[in-house]
Design an enzyme around this catalytic site. Structure first.
Site, PDB file in Angstrom:
ATOM      1  N   HIS A  43       0.738  -1.222   0.030  1.00 40.38           N
ATOM      2  CA  HIS A  43      -0.096  -0.030  -0.049  1.00 40.38           C
ATOM      3  C   HIS A  43       0.749   1.212   0.157  1.00 40.38           C
ATOM      4  O   HIS A  43       2.209   0.994   0.294  1.00 40.38           O
ATOM      5  CB  HIS A  43      -0.793  -0.030   1.467  1.00 40.38           C
ATOM      6  CG  HIS A  43       0.019   0.089   2.539  1.00 40.38           C
ATOM      7  ND1 HIS A  43       0.526  -0.948   3.160  1.00 40.38           N
ATOM      8  CD2 HIS A  43       0.499   1.303   3.167  1.00 40.38           C
ATOM      9  CE1 HIS A  43       1.337  -0.473   4.165  1.00 40.38           C
ATOM     10  NE2 HIS A  43       1.414   0.618   3.984  1.00 40.38           N
ATOM     11  N   HIS A 125       5.775   6.184  -0.958  1.00 40.16           N
ATOM     12  CA  HIS A 125       6.277   5.179  -1.371  1.00 40.16           C
ATOM     13  C   HIS A 125       5.518   3.931  -1.013  1.00 40.16           C
ATOM     14  O   HIS A 125       4.631   3.947  -0.095  1.00 40.16           O
ATOM     15  CB  HIS A 125       7.701   5.087  -0.562  1.00 40.16           C
ATOM     16  CG  HIS A 125       7.589   4.936   1.072  1.00 40.16           C
ATOM     17  ND1 HIS A 125       7.243   5.919   1.865  1.00 40.16           N
ATOM     18  CD2 HIS A 125       7.633   3.710   1.822  1.00 40.16           C
ATOM     19  CE1 HIS A 125       7.337   5.653   3.024  1.00 40.16           C
ATOM     20  NE2 HIS A 125       7.488   4.226   3.252  1.00 40.16           N
TER      21      HIS A 125
HETATM   22  P1  2AM Z   1       6.616   2.405   6.093  1.00 42.20           P
HETATM   23  O1  2AM Z   1       5.968   1.419   5.060  1.00 42.20           O
HETATM   24  O2  2AM Z   1       7.463   3.188   5.550  1.00 42.20           O
HETATM   25  O3  2AM Z   1       7.105   1.577   7.255  1.00 42.20           O
HETATM   26  C1  2AM Z   1       1.463   0.930   8.586  1.00 42.20           C
HETATM   27  O4  2AM Z   1       2.516   0.824   9.640  1.00 42.20           O
HETATM   28  C2  2AM Z   1       1.870   1.985   7.741  1.00 42.20           C
HETATM   29  O5  2AM Z   1       2.309   3.408   8.238  1.00 42.20           O
HETATM   30  C3  2AM Z   1       3.409   1.599   7.042  1.00 42.20           C
HETATM   31  O6  2AM Z   1       3.259   2.116   5.651  1.00 42.20           O
HETATM   32  C4  2AM Z   1       4.608   2.691   7.488  1.00 42.20           C
HETATM   33  O7  2AM Z   1       5.392   3.089   6.648  1.00 42.20           O
HETATM   34  C5  2AM Z   1       3.475   3.813   7.848  1.00 42.20           C
HETATM   35  N1  2AM Z   1       3.953   4.431   9.140  1.00 42.20           N
HETATM   36  C6  2AM Z   1       4.566   6.094   9.042  1.00 42.20           C
HETATM   37  N2  2AM Z   1       5.072   6.309  10.118  1.00 42.20           N
HETATM   38  C7  2AM Z   1       5.114   5.338  11.080  1.00 42.20           C
HETATM   39  C8  2AM Z   1       5.414   5.120  12.407  1.00 42.20           C
HETATM   40  N3  2AM Z   1       6.073   6.105  13.084  1.00 42.20           N
HETATM   41  N4  2AM Z   1       5.265   3.752  12.673  1.00 42.20           N
HETATM   42  C9  2AM Z   1       4.652   2.564  11.984  1.00 42.20           C
HETATM   43  N5  2AM Z   1       4.467   2.704  10.840  1.00 42.20           N
HETATM   44  C10 2AM Z   1       4.451   3.875  10.185  1.00 42.20           C
END
Ligand code: 2AM
Length: 176
Positions: A43, A125
Site C-alpha cells: 500500500h 512510497h
Molecule cells: P513504512 O511502510 O514506510 O514503514 C503502517 O504501519 C504504515 O504506516 C506503513 O506503511 C508505515 O510506513 C507507515 N508509518 C509511517 N510512520 C510510521 C510509524 N511511526 N510507525 C509505524 N508505521 C508508520
C-alpha cells in the site's frame, strides 16, 4: 485505559499492479534481502495516525469525509532503500499534485488532532522489504506502473500470531 487501534490512511493498489510488483520483486532481489511485505499488505501510506482512540478515529474520519478533491494518476517508476528505516521501496519519481494535496491534508488534520506527524516531508512510497540489514543493490527501475487513484481508505494495522495484517475500515471517493 481507553482502547486504542493502530490506524493509517493509505492508497490501495489495483490487483493487477500488485501482481506485477510481486513478480518484479521476485526476479530482482536475492532471498536474503529482508522481510518481504505480503502481497495483500502492499500500500502507499498517506498519513500514519498511530494508536488512537475510537473518539479520535471518529473525528478524523469525519474530517476525511469532508475532503473534496479530484482523483489523479499515479506512476510508480522509482525504487530505493532507506538505511535509516531499513526498508526497500518503490514509488513515483514525480508525485502528482493531487497525491501531495491529499496526503498533506490528512497529515494536517491528524496533526491538529494530536497525532504526531514526522517533520520529514511526505515521501510517497510502497514498502517492499522491511528489516534490510545491509545496503541492497537496487535494480534499475525498469518498470512504469500507472493507474488512476479514485479512492483512499482508513486501515487498521493488526499484529497477531507473528503477522501484521491491514484491515480496511472505511473508504472515501475522490470526485472527478
Ligand atoms: P513504512 O511502510 O514506510 O514503514 C503502517 O504501519 C504504515 O504506516 C506503513 O506503511 C508505515 O510506513 C507507515 N508509518 C509511517 N510512520 C510510521 C510509524 N511511526 N510507525 C509505524 N508505521 C508508520
Amino acid at each position: 485505559m481507553a482502547e486504542t487501534r493502530r490506524l493509517f490512511f493509505a492508497l490501495e493498489l489495483p490487483a493487477q499492479v500488485q501482481k506485477q510488483i510481486i513478480q518484479w520483486r521476485a526476479t530482482q532481489f536475492p532471498e536474503d534481502t529482508g522481510r518481504p511485505v505480503a502481497a495483500a499488505n502492499l500500500h502507499l501510506t498517506l498519513a500514519f495516525l498511530g494508536d488512537i482512540s475510537a473518539e479520535k478515529q471518529k473525528a478524523l474520519s469525519q474530517l476525511a469525509g469532508r475532503i473534496r478533491q479530484n482523483g489523479f494518476t499515479l506512476t510508480i517508476d522509482d525504487a530505493g532503500q532507506w538505511l535509516r528505516s531499513n526498508v526497500v521501496w518503490i514509488g513515483p519519481r514525480h508525485a502528482p499534485l493531487g497525491l501531495i494535496q491529499l496526503a498533506n491534508m490528512l497529515r494536517a488534520q491528524a496533526a491538529r488532532s494530536g497525532c504526531y506527524q514526522s517533520p520529514q516531508p511526505f515521501h510517497p512510497h510502497i514498502t517492499l522489504y522491511r528489516n534490510t540489514s545491509r545496503a541492497v543493490a537496487i535494480p534499475p527501475p525498469n518498470f512504469r506502473w500507472q493507474f488512476k487513484v479514485e479512492e483512499f481508505a482508513l486501515y487498521e494495522s493488526v499484529y497477531k500470531q507473528g503477522r501484521t495484517r491491514y484491515l480496511e475500515l472505511q473508504r472515501w471517493s475522490l470526485s472527478n
